[in-house]
Design a protein around this motif. Structure first.
Motif, mmCIF file in Angstrom:
data_model
loop_
_atom_site.group_PDB
_atom_site.id
_atom_site.type_symbol
_atom_site.label_atom_id
_atom_site.label_comp_id
_atom_site.label_asym_id
_atom_site.label_seq_id
_atom_site.Cartn_x
_atom_site.Cartn_y
_atom_site.Cartn_z
ATOM 1 N N TYR A 158 89.952 69.098 117.172
ATOM 2 C CA TYR A 158 88.957 70.084 116.777
ATOM 3 C C TYR A 158 89.349 71.519 117.127
ATOM 4 C CZ TYR A 158 86.260 65.765 116.736
ATOM 5 O OH TYR A 158 85.825 64.476 116.497
ATOM 6 N N TYR A 159 90.180 71.698 118.121
ATOM 7 C CA TYR A 159 90.474 73.048 118.613
ATOM 8 C C TYR A 159 91.713 73.000 119.497
ATOM 9 C CZ TYR A 159 88.179 70.997 122.651
ATOM 10 O OH TYR A 159 87.847 70.151 123.668
ATOM 11 N N THR A 160 92.240 74.187 119.781
ATOM 12 C CA THR A 160 93.222 74.378 120.843
ATOM 13 C C THR A 160 92.622 75.366 121.834
ATOM 14 O OG1 THR A 160 95.127 73.983 119.410
ATOM 15 C CG2 THR A 160 95.526 75.207 121.432
ATOM 16 N N ALA A 161 92.518 74.945 123.080
ATOM 17 C CA ALA A 161 91.950 75.789 124.131
ATOM 18 C C ALA A 161 93.051 76.122 125.127
ATOM 19 C CB ALA A 161 90.803 75.076 124.833
ATOM 20 N N THR A 162 93.302 77.404 125.338
ATOM 21 C CA THR A 162 94.339 77.836 126.267
ATOM 22 C C THR A 162 93.702 78.604 127.413
ATOM 23 O OG1 THR A 162 95.939 78.018 124.455
ATOM 24 C CG2 THR A 162 96.491 79.117 126.522
ATOM 25 N N TRP A 163 93.851 78.052 128.607
ATOM 26 C CA TRP A 163 93.347 78.698 129.818
ATOM 27 C C TRP A 163 94.508 79.387 130.531
ATOM 28 C CZ3 TRP A 163 88.386 79.356 131.045
ATOM 29 C CH2 TRP A 163 87.434 78.505 130.477
ATOM 30 N N THR A 164 94.352 80.662 130.860
ATOM 31 C CA THR A 164 95.391 81.393 131.589
ATOM 32 C C THR A 164 94.763 82.148 132.753
ATOM 33 O OG1 THR A 164 95.190 83.256 130.048
ATOM 34 C CG2 THR A 164 96.938 81.664 129.626
ATOM 35 N N VAL A 165 95.583 82.388 133.758
ATOM 36 C CA VAL A 165 95.161 83.137 134.941
ATOM 37 C C VAL A 165 95.209 84.630 134.630
ATOM 38 C CG1 VAL A 165 95.731 83.679 137.339
ATOM 39 C CG2 VAL A 165 95.994 81.332 136.485
ATOM 40 N N ARG A 166 94.147 85.336 134.966
ATOM 41 C CA ARG A 166 94.131 86.795 134.838
ATOM 42 C C ARG A 166 94.660 87.407 136.126
ATOM 43 N NH1 ARG A 166 89.320 89.133 134.750
ATOM 44 N NH2 ARG A 166 89.835 90.779 133.268
ATOM 45 N N PRO A 167 95.676 88.254 136.071
ATOM 46 C CA PRO A 167 96.247 88.821 137.296
ATOM 47 C C PRO A 167 95.223 89.530 138.168
ATOM 48 C CG PRO A 167 97.651 89.290 135.413
ATOM 49 C CD PRO A 167 96.393 88.699 134.860
ATOM 50 N N GLU A 168 94.207 90.127 137.543
ATOM 51 C CA GLU A 168 93.217 90.877 138.307
ATOM 52 C C GLU A 168 92.119 89.985 138.883
ATOM 53 O OE1 GLU A 168 92.273 91.690 133.884
ATOM 54 O OE2 GLU A 168 93.915 90.933 135.129
ATOM 55 N N GLY A 169 92.145 88.699 138.565
ATOM 56 C CA GLY A 169 91.154 87.769 139.091
ATOM 57 C C GLY A 169 90.432 87.037 137.979
ATOM 58 N N GLY A 170 90.227 85.739 138.150
ATOM 59 C CA GLY A 170 89.536 84.956 137.137
ATOM 60 C C GLY A 170 90.490 84.382 136.107
ATOM 61 N N PHE A 171 89.920 84.040 134.943
ATOM 62 C CA PHE A 171 90.664 83.324 133.917
ATOM 63 C C PHE A 171 90.284 83.829 132.530
ATOM 64 C CE2 PHE A 171 90.192 80.645 137.600
ATOM 65 C CZ PHE A 171 91.451 80.086 137.766
ATOM 66 N N LYS A 172 91.139 83.496 131.573
ATOM 67 C CA LYS A 172 90.861 83.810 130.177
ATOM 68 C C LYS A 172 90.985 82.538 129.354
ATOM 69 C CE LYS A 172 93.913 85.655 127.386
ATOM 70 N NZ LYS A 172 94.859 86.594 126.750
ATOM 71 N N LEU A 173 90.012 82.304 128.491
ATOM 72 C CA LEU A 173 90.049 81.199 127.534
ATOM 73 C C LEU A 173 90.315 81.765 126.148
ATOM 74 C CD1 LEU A 173 89.506 78.300 126.429
ATOM 75 C CD2 LEU A 173 87.070 78.916 126.372
ATOM 76 N N ALA A 174 91.380 81.282 125.506
ATOM 77 C CA ALA A 174 91.636 81.604 124.097
ATOM 78 C C ALA A 174 91.352 80.342 123.299
ATOM 79 C CB ALA A 174 93.066 82.067 123.896
ATOM 80 N N LEU A 175 90.289 80.368 122.507
ATOM 81 C CA LEU A 175 89.834 79.188 121.773
ATOM 82 C C LEU A 175 90.115 79.358 120.291
ATOM 83 C CD1 LEU A 175 88.287 76.469 121.861
ATOM 84 C CD2 LEU A 175 86.178 77.791 121.567
ATOM 85 N N ASN A 176 90.977 78.501 119.767
ATOM 86 C CA ASN A 176 91.272 78.488 118.336
ATOM 87 C C ASN A 176 90.653 77.240 117.724
ATOM 88 O OD1 ASN A 176 93.268 80.785 117.708
ATOM 89 N ND2 ASN A 176 94.095 79.880 119.575
ATOM 90 N N VAL A 177 89.632 77.453 116.902
ATOM 91 C CA VAL A 177 88.927 76.337 116.272
ATOM 92 C C VAL A 177 89.638 75.970 114.980
ATOM 93 C CG1 VAL A 177 86.728 75.535 115.349
ATOM 94 C CG2 VAL A 177 86.771 77.155 117.270
#
Length: 698
Positions: A158-177
């Motif tokens: 259904y999708y590709t979900a990419t989780w990456t670490v943000r250097p400044e703190g936290g995370f980023k989700l790139a969701l391709n449906v």
């Protein structure tokens, strides 16, 4: 009592208390009037009520408050979506504290830190019906991969979900449906997840969501739910009227719809930032022309090991299950990272191994000095030598065990596994030696062949360090000690009286790798018998992989490949090539039961001794030095199958006990570059007879 019965007992306790109180009233009334009537009455009622209350408290302690909250909710709302609870991996800046690492499960569900909240992906039909979630997509339909730069991508139908670490703190989700008119994707935020916690407050603003007063979710997107889990119709899209949700019980929830036809970027911001060891990282091995699955596994082991580090400490496995450094597991992790090109990092990780002699969850164990010397020697072959006094001290410990006439005890540093705290054997290293062999404790018993094999390996590496630093007299003396130990080991191995010791699983993981102490014919016979014994699903995958390494040394790459192919079909998170240990929470410290996630663990995963063994085996399949009677030799491509030779191959940066090695195959000849002292070179059996070998020494 199993978990299900305990859960039922917890629910029954209040009713048992009320029922018992009701039953206690008639006998109290029957007590004759007098001075003590109501004293007896109150005492009886307190005893009955207190017993039920104490039982309830005990169950909370045993299961854990966070885990119990999820189990009770799952029982009350069995048709609601719940976390997968399997195959999790940590994700964070390299070296992040265990409490700061995020946790990702197959399918893409994520918690940004232990005890925070869960983020899951819901596949919703046009009529609002829930089709599936990231937690319920069949495991075989998910595929994860490390993306570099501290990221993991998860592919599903259904999708590709990419989780990456943000250097400044936290995370980023790139969701391709993936385009479809049959569904859309909603991103759900809940008080449960891979490592969730109570979520009491969610506030929606013009710039996104604010969760638990700390975490910021941006950008703002179309809300499809904001309220409390369990409300009627809460799993279906329903535009909220309020701009905030509050839940005393920690079940606040929100969902936002991912826009169709574009990459939906979700930022999970944590203002506290990261502390990272990225500056210590080096470049890893370069590989071209190899099987892509083999290459993916090798690279995944490196990333898995890096994600498991806490500060400058190794961990045996899942850092929340193992909030301590363990010397044995750490030795394999350190050597694996060194041979994979992470020299500066490996040297830093080896600091405690050098300075301290005994640490780990089972106290002071006899294999510690040998494994420490082996790790220090292997790292120094690729980098700088360790401090000489540390080497001398550890050799002295081995010699003390070899000549012990009574029990040898020693203090240890760091915590012990809670289940073994107070055990007087935590400081028992070894008993009186026998037949020239150490009678040492490891894993709560006396695996004599393993303990002596790794002690021999440690002595050999101590000799190499001594020669390198110019301590000739010690090198000569330690060589004699090592040779005497090897002769004693080989004599005992064929002694019928020692057959039970020889049959120990740990014997089969150390004879040729990493120790080179066994006589191949006798050892081959023992392994052959083990190969044909029924084994079932292995609990200790590091044993399975290390035994495959023995087969590589014995010239049976076919059996190595059978082992690898099977393990790769059993990945807890498909695509990351992670491995496992034990059944349930092996040697756990009880941290996971405080969180709302990982409620029914099948095993400990990832496991870093296993990842280290896998990385070391795969590197050895490309290039490895073998210790011989007269001299060492370099074996190129011992695990390379013939089918790979139909194309050109280039490999560089493979660490060995004698330095880094590069080699190429052009279809006719093999060119080898040794970054170290000259060595005889032998090709693996798949290469055609008479293949020309060109060796360059740098």
């Amino acid at each position: 009592m199993n978990g299900s019965l305990m859960l039922t007992a917890y629910q029954v306790c209040p009713y048992a208390m009320y029922g018992a109180l009701a039953l206690a009233v008639p006998p109290v009334i029957a007590i004759p009037r007098g001075r003590w009537r109501w004293t007896f009455a109150v005492a009886a009622l307190l005893i009955v009520a207190g017993s039920a209350f104490a039982a309830r408290i005990l169950i909370v302690h045993r299961i854990g408050e966070g885990r119990l909250a999820v189990l009770l909710a799952m029982k009350a709302r069995p048709n609601d979506p719940w976390p997968r609870g399997s195959g999790h991996v940590p994700l964070g800046a390299f070296g992040a504290a265990e409490s700061r690492k995020g946790w990702l499960e197959p399918g893409g569900s994520f918690s940004p830190a232990a005890g925070t909240f869960g983020i899951s992906l819901w596949v919703v039909a046009p009529d609002g019906a829930l089709i599936t979630t990231s937690d319920s997509i069949p495991l075989e339909q998910t595929r994860s991969r490390y993306t570099g730069s501290s990221g993991i991508a998860v592919d599903t139908p259904y999708y590709t979900a990419t989780w990456t670490v943000r250097p400044e703190g936290g995370f980023k989700l790139a969701l391709n449906v993936k385009p479809s008119a049959d569904y859309h994707i909603e991103v759900a935020f809940r008080g449960v997840g891979p490592a969730g916690g109570p979520l009491t407050d969610i506030v929606a603003g013009t710039d996104g969501l604010r969760l638990a007063g700390r975490w910021t979710i941006s950008p703002a997107a179309r809300l499809t739910f904001l309220g409390e889990e369990g409300e009627p119709g809460w799993t279906r899209p329903n535009a909220p009227l309020a701009s905030a949700a509050h839940s005393v019980s920690g079940w606040a929830a929100a969902r936002v719809a991912a826009p169709a036809g574009e990459t939906f970027i979700v930022t999970v911001s944590d203002p506290s930032g990261w502390q990272s060891i990225t500056s210590l990282l080096g470049s890893g091995p370069m590989m071209r022309g190899l099987d892509p699955v083999f290459t993916a596994s090798l690279r995944s082991q490196i990333e898995t090991l890096l994600q498991g580090l806490v500060g400058q400490e190794t961990r045996p496995g899942d850092p929340l299950n193992y909030p301590l450094q363990w010397q044995r597991d750490g030795a394999y992790v350190i050597v694996a990272l060194a041979r994979a090109g992470q020299i500066e990092l490996a040297e830093r990780l080896a600091t405690r191994t050098s300075r301290e002699d005994f640490f780990g969850g089972f106290g002071a164990e006899a294999d510690a000095p040998g494994l420490a010397l082996w790790a220090l020697g292997e790292v120094s072959a690729l980098g700088t030598a360790p401090d000489w006094p540390d080497v001398e001290r550890k050799v002295a410990l081995i010699e003390q065990m070899l000549h012990a006439t009574s029990d040898f005890r020693h203090d240890f540093s760091g915590p012990a596994v809670p289940a073994h705290r107070g055990n007087p054997e935590l400081t028992l290293v070894a008993g009186p030696s026998r037949d020239g062999l150490i009678n040492g404790r490891m894993d709560w018993h006396r695996p004599v062949f393993f303990v002596n094999a790794v002690s021999y390996a440690g002595l050999i590496d101590a000799v190499r360090i001594a020669n390198r630093l110019g301590h000739t007299a010690q090198a000569v003396a330690w060589t004699k000690d090592a040779e005497a130990l090897r002769r004693s080991w080989q004599a005992a191995f064929v002694d019928p009286a020692r057959a039970p010791d020889a049959a120990d699983d740990r014997t089969a993981i150390s004879g040729l790798w990493p120790a080179d102490i066994a006589s191949p014919p006798a050892f081959d016979e023992r392994l052959e018998r083990r190969w044909h014994e029924p084994s079932g699903h292995p609990l200790w995958t590091y044993f399975t992989i290390a035994e495959a390494h023995q087969w590589l040394r014995l010239g049976r790459p076919d059996r190595v490949w059978q082992t690898l192919d099977w393990l790769w079909t059993q990945q807890p998170q498909p695509g990351l090539f992670t491995l496992w240990e034990g059944s349930g929470e092996e040697n756990g410290f009880g941290l996971w039961k405080t969180f709302r996630g990982w409620v029914r663990p099948e095993h400990v995963t990832p496991h870093y001794w296993s990842a280290g063994e896998m990385l070391l085996l795969q590197l050895a399949m490309l290039a490895e030095t073998h210790r011989g009677q007269d001299s060492d030799e370099l074996v190129i491509g011992a695990g390379v199958p013939a089918i790979w030779l139909s194309r050109e191959i280039a490999v560089s940066g493979v660490g060995t006990a004698h330095g880094f090695v590069d080699w190429t195959w052009n279809g006719a000849e093999v060119s080898v570059t040794i970054h170290g002292p000259p060595l005889p070179v032998r090709l693996g059996q798949a290469f055609p007879a008479g293949t020309k070998v060109v060796v360059t020494i740098k």
